[in-house]
Scaffold this active site. Sequence first.
Site, mmCIF file in Angstrom:
data_model
loop_
_atom_site.group_PDB
_atom_site.id
_atom_site.type_symbol
_atom_site.label_atom_id
_atom_site.label_comp_id
_atom_site.label_asym_id
_atom_site.label_seq_id
_atom_site.Cartn_x
_atom_site.Cartn_y
_atom_site.Cartn_z
ATOM 1 N N TYR A 43 0.850 -1.193 0.000
ATOM 2 C CA TYR A 43 0.000 0.000 0.000
ATOM 3 C C TYR A 43 0.878 1.231 0.000
ATOM 4 C CZ TYR A 43 -3.209 3.558 1.759
ATOM 5 O OH TYR A 43 -3.944 4.710 1.907
ATOM 6 N N GLU B 218 -3.598 7.566 -3.971
ATOM 7 C CA GLU B 218 -3.506 6.295 -3.261
ATOM 8 C C GLU B 218 -3.298 5.136 -4.230
ATOM 9 O OE1 GLU B 218 -6.138 4.643 0.287
ATOM 10 O OE2 GLU B 218 -7.122 4.295 -1.618
#
Length: 387
Positions: free
Chosen positions: A109, A197
């Site tokens: 991530y 993101e």
Amino acid sequence: MKIHEYQAKEILARYGLKTPKGYVTDNPEEAKTIYEKIGTKTVVVKAQIHAGGRGKGGGVKLAHSAEETYDIARKILGMQLVTPQTGPEGKKVLKILIEEGMPILKEYYASITLDRRLAKPILMVSEAGGMDIEEVAKHSPDKILTEVIEPCLGLQRWQANRLAWALKLPSELIKDAVALFMGLWRVYHEEDCSLVEINPLVTTQDGRLLPLDAKITFDDNALFRHNDHLAMRDVTEEDPLEVEASKYKLNYVRLNGNVGCMVNGAGLAMATMDIIKHAGAFPANFLDVGGGANVETVTNGFRIILSDPNVKGIFVNIFGGIVRCDRIAGGIIQAAKNVSIKVPLVVRLAGTNAEEARQMLLKSGISLEVAENLREGAQKIVKLIQK
Ligand code: GDP
Ligand code: MN
């Protein structure tokens, strides 16, 4: 403003970042051609909606032939996709992105967002990327590593380096990770984003590091600096009433309750919503009509509030500071005549000439109740809708 994954990836590519090969379409026939064009055995078909969690809702599927790509495209296009982020009504899928299928080794991530408490952007990474990052953040926040970015300096290479090593990536991919993080910062900064993101960021069995998913949110306050961003807006993804309200420059956010609120000033609007809850009901919306509450804004406000079938009553709470209350009362009376209001209406006006305004409202012949203060207003409207 939110944009789609395929648009976010186009931006990453513009900044020189590697992204999986892929094409967007709204047509299952074309999906077959795209399968051939991509040329890998496996492709992934991904619903394009402004909400995450698509994998969990069945909006991300692998296909291994042109036929299968066609079948999956037909299934996903037009479906009402329900994910943990869409609410129970889901979102209709109008476009799909078809990409080369990645032989995933591990999912990571990475994101840059604004830390409101620090008032600085932060780079966040985790080696526990993928579909359950929200759970990781909740139950094992120690698995998320951050670097605080000094806005005037920007992300420093040593910071990107530190987090790349902390992810325990294969050493030959550290360089790529650093380049990616530096690139994410450039995108965040130069495109005026509030979020960039990548989840998941993946390593592949053939030794690549690639953003498999990308989500970008632009800061609305900087939209005027980016004409190309407005072209990326997809109003089919937005609440129709919110789109309508934005045409009249009304700050309207639809909520789930049944008390419509019309207020001037964002702070007072928040306080009004709180006090409605305190009185035992839920607000149907946030609506800030701005400083100049006149016949036109109030008429449009009533119209938009009443277009929401959940609204069982309206609470108008306006402070006459810049505009006098008697003028606002005149506006409310005229607006109420313009838009027939068939639900209970409670009006609380405070400030200059509040007493004149009160008399005007009481004599207007319009079915409404006036209130002296916030609490009384909230209690009155909650009682009226419960009848
Ligand atoms: P989201 O659920 O809306 O965040 O959609 P993502 O784009 O993140 O996809 C969800 C999940 O699908 C990812 O975490 C992957 O596990 C899986 N996925 C997506 N693309 C591929 C792919 O090319 N190959 C494989 N094997 N899995 C994929
Ligand atoms: Mn994702």
